[in-house]
Design an enzyme around this catalytic site. Structure first.
Site, PDB file in Angstrom:
ATOM      1  N   SER A 140      49.575  47.271  37.644  1.00 20.36           N
ATOM      2  CA  SER A 140      48.424  48.034  38.114  1.00 20.36           C
ATOM      3  C   SER A 140      47.229  47.107  38.245  1.00 20.36           C
ATOM      4  O   SER A 140      47.293  45.937  37.880  1.00 20.36           O
ATOM      5  CB  SER A 140      48.118  49.165  37.135  1.00 20.36           C
ATOM      6  OG  SER A 140      47.555  48.607  35.960  1.00 20.36           O
ATOM      7  N   LYS A 141      46.173  47.675  38.765  1.00 14.84           N
ATOM      8  CA  LYS A 141      44.918  46.964  39.026  1.00 14.84           C
ATOM      9  C   LYS A 141      44.497  46.018  37.901  1.00 14.84           C
ATOM     10  O   LYS A 141      44.002  44.932  38.153  1.00 14.84           O
ATOM     11  CB  LYS A 141      43.787  47.978  39.235  1.00 14.84           C
ATOM     12  CG  LYS A 141      43.748  48.506  40.638  1.00 14.84           C
ATOM     13  CD  LYS A 141      42.931  47.584  41.539  1.00 14.84           C
ATOM     14  CE  LYS A 141      43.371  47.609  42.969  1.00 14.84           C
ATOM     15  NZ  LYS A 141      43.893  46.328  43.428  1.00 14.84           N
ATOM     16  N   ARG A 142      44.690  46.460  36.665  1.00 18.13           N
ATOM     17  CA  ARG A 142      44.176  45.610  35.599  1.00 18.13           C
ATOM     18  C   ARG A 142      44.988  44.330  35.443  1.00 18.13           C
ATOM     19  O   ARG A 142      44.571  43.410  34.757  1.00 18.13           O
ATOM     20  CB  ARG A 142      44.072  46.384  34.276  1.00 18.13           C
ATOM     21  CG  ARG A 142      45.375  46.777  33.704  1.00 18.13           C
ATOM     22  CD  ARG A 142      45.230  47.801  32.597  1.00 18.13           C
ATOM     23  NE  ARG A 142      46.527  48.332  32.294  1.00 18.13           N
ATOM     24  CZ  ARG A 142      47.412  47.721  31.514  1.00 18.13           C
ATOM     25  NH1 ARG A 142      47.117  46.567  30.949  1.00 18.13           N
ATOM     26  NH2 ARG A 142      48.592  48.257  31.309  1.00 18.13           N
ATOM     27  N   GLY A 167      45.562  42.541  38.097  1.00 20.92           N
ATOM     28  CA  GLY A 167      45.109  41.705  39.216  1.00 20.92           C
ATOM     29  C   GLY A 167      45.514  42.349  40.526  1.00 20.92           C
ATOM     30  O   GLY A 167      45.505  43.569  40.644  1.00 20.92           O
ATOM     31  N   GLU A 199      45.967  42.622  49.542  1.00 22.87           N
ATOM     32  CA  GLU A 199      45.279  41.659  48.668  1.00 22.87           C
ATOM     33  C   GLU A 199      46.017  40.317  48.651  1.00 22.87           C
ATOM     34  O   GLU A 199      45.387  39.259  48.677  1.00 22.87           O
ATOM     35  CB  GLU A 199      45.196  42.185  47.234  1.00 22.87           C
ATOM     36  CG  GLU A 199      44.165  43.280  47.024  1.00 22.87           C
ATOM     37  CD  GLU A 199      44.337  43.925  45.651  1.00 22.87           C
ATOM     38  OE1 GLU A 199      43.518  43.650  44.777  1.00 22.87           O
ATOM     39  OE2 GLU A 199      45.311  44.688  45.468  1.00 22.87           O
TER      40      GLU A 199
END
Ligand code: GLU
Length: 487
Positions: free
Chosen positions: A250-252, A254, A260
């Site tokens: 997930s986002k946390r 990276g 992206e």
């Protein structure tokens, strides 16, 4: 064989979903099957056309082309669920008429209360079935009077539902743990578990490869197939892609979306190769494989059911290999936007037609030394931007700095733009004139011309400086740099 990728257009394409798309694509292509793109946009609040466009662009960038889809059509249109509402309505009616579905008038508050008390009693939160026994006539009367109702599917009591998962083997759920699922929401929109069955059946999908987050949906879907007299496809559930801490990526952790990774300068073939090995292996330890070769070798039998950890270092290593192997012209094409982004605005790299040739001249200084396209401009910045004060300071710090620069300057005065050969010849003359050799000779030359203590080989760096100086106005040549330092 007919396979599909069925994204919900509610955001960016996550690499885990890209891997799902890839595995379906590999199987379809390797077996001369069809690969279908279906857009599951029935969540009208969260679905956007921008997200759909983004997902399509990402799939295209990855090289995962589809034979049928909302943009290209095909034999089973439409391929966007929001355009298939009449189809779902027909099948919902069939389920209602055959007693496999019923109207539920429970309000959101009632359902929330049920959930809360189930959780408080440590029981699985499952719909109680309160509206299941309402008489059909009464239910219709209430609906006609304008009361909101959702359509629920009847989960048969006390039965095992078994399906064979191509990755995990037989999977069995007992129906006691499954509440009657909503198949048509009170706003008339079809729910995922229902629409996916109707669509996979009507689109003649034979194999469904998807994330294991859908494994508990599968018995519900199998029962809906059964109720409609349809044959389910074969299922293969992939374990989720995890971060280094073994929590779902997930986002946390990276970057998580294909766009992206693209923006950071990964090549599509590197990302595709890396994603393929996230759960699949060809069996002989081979790692670097083109997508076509992977398709030829791909089979669900070699898909692992243990979870796959996303290893950015491994991806970076692969990307470096693919950058080295890349056709130079294509690499220039892909690197240009990174120079444009990095350059001052409007920087020398945005001028035409010099920049292409300039980028082409500097790429050899970076390829093999950096992991991503995004890192190239920084690596070759010294070619473009020469800082006299910094160069002077570094030369002054060298024992024989001034002497070497004077002799090297005299030697290159006779040459035009330096090539690898003329640079060597000039260095030899400077050595003969000063008696200084090796590092004591080359290091002052390096710091004088680049303003940096280290960097690419001088044999490559020096000709690149002079080549770019000839292409882009405002870039000082080696001779100009040295003159400047001696002044
Ligand atoms: N739209 C669903 C998702 O994106 C598809 C799941 C499936 O493949 O059945 O999760």
């Amino acid at each position: 064989m007919r396979l599909r990728f069925a994204p919900s257009p509610t955001g960016l394409l996550h690499v885990g979903n890209a891997r799902t798309a890839l595995f379906n694509w590999l199987l379809a292509r390797g077996q001369q099957g069809a690969f279908v793109l279906r857009i599951e946009d029935t969540d009208t609040e969260r679905s956007t056309r921008a997200s759909e466009d983004g997902i399509r662009a990402d799939l295209q960038w990855l090289g995962l082309n589809w034979d049928e889809g909302p943009d290209v059509g095909g034999p089973y249109p439409p391929y966007r669920q929001s355009e298939r509402l009449d189809v779902y309505a027909r099948y919902a009616q069939t389920l209602l008429d055959t007693g496999h579905a019923y109207w539920c008038f429970c309000s959101a508050e009632q359902l929330e209360q049920e959930r809360a008390s189930a959780l408080a009693a440590a029981a699985p939160p499952k719909y109680s079935g309160r509206c299941r026994d309402l008489a059909r006539a009464e239910a219709e009367a209430r609906r006609n009077a304008g009361e909101a109702a959702a359509l629920r599917f009847v989960i048969p009591a006390d039965r095992d539902v078994t399906f064979t998962d191509l990755v995990r083997g037989p999977v069995t759920f007992h129906t006691s743990v499954i509440g009657d699922p909503v198949i048509v929401r009170s706003d008339g929109g079809p729910a995922y578990n229902f629409a996916v069955v109707v669509d996979d059946a009507l689109m003649a999908i034979t194999h469904v490869i998807r994330g294991e987050d859908h494994i508990s949906n599968t018995p519900r879907q199998v029962l809906i197939y059964e109720a409609l007299g349809l044959t389910p496809p074969a299922f293969a559930h992939l374990s989720l892609v995890m971060g280094p801490d073994h929590a779902p990526l997930s986002k946390r952790h990276g970057a998580t979306s294909v766009s992206e990774f693209r923006a950071r300068g990964y090549l599509p073939e590197a990302l595709v190769n890396y994603l393929a090995l996230l759960g699949w292996s060809p069996g002989d330890g081979e790692e670097l494989m083109a997508i076509g070769e992977m398709a030829r070798r791909f089979g669900v039998a070699r898909v692992s059911h243990s979870s796959a950890v996303f290893d950015v270092d491994k991806l970076a290593w692969m990307n470096r290999q693919y950058m080295k192997a890349c056709d130079p012209e294509r690499l220039v094409e892909m690197a240009m936007p990174f120079f444009q982004r990095a350059g001052s605005n409007p920087g020398p790299w945005t001028l035409d037609p010099g920049p292409r040739a300039a980028v082409s001249a500097v790429l050899p200084l970076a390829v093999g030394a950096v992991d991503r396209l995004e890192e190239i401009p920084e690596r070759v910045k010294f070619v473009l931007e020469w800082n006299r004060d910094e160069a002077a300071r570094l030369v002054a710090a060298e024992a024989d700095g001034q002497k070497v620069i004077a002799a090297f300057g005299d030697a290159i005065a006779e040459f035009g733009p330096l090539t690898k050969e003329s640079f060597r010849a000039a260095a030899t003359r400077a050595r003969e004139a000063t008696g200084i050799k090796g590092k004591a000779l080359f290091h002052p030359i390096r710091v004088a011309l680049t303003g940096m203590e280290s960097g690419p080989e001088l044999d490559l760096a020096i000709p690149a400086i002079d080549q770019v100086a000839g292409l882009l106005g405002g870039v000082p040549s080696c001779a100009v740099r040295i003159q400047n330092l001696r002044a």
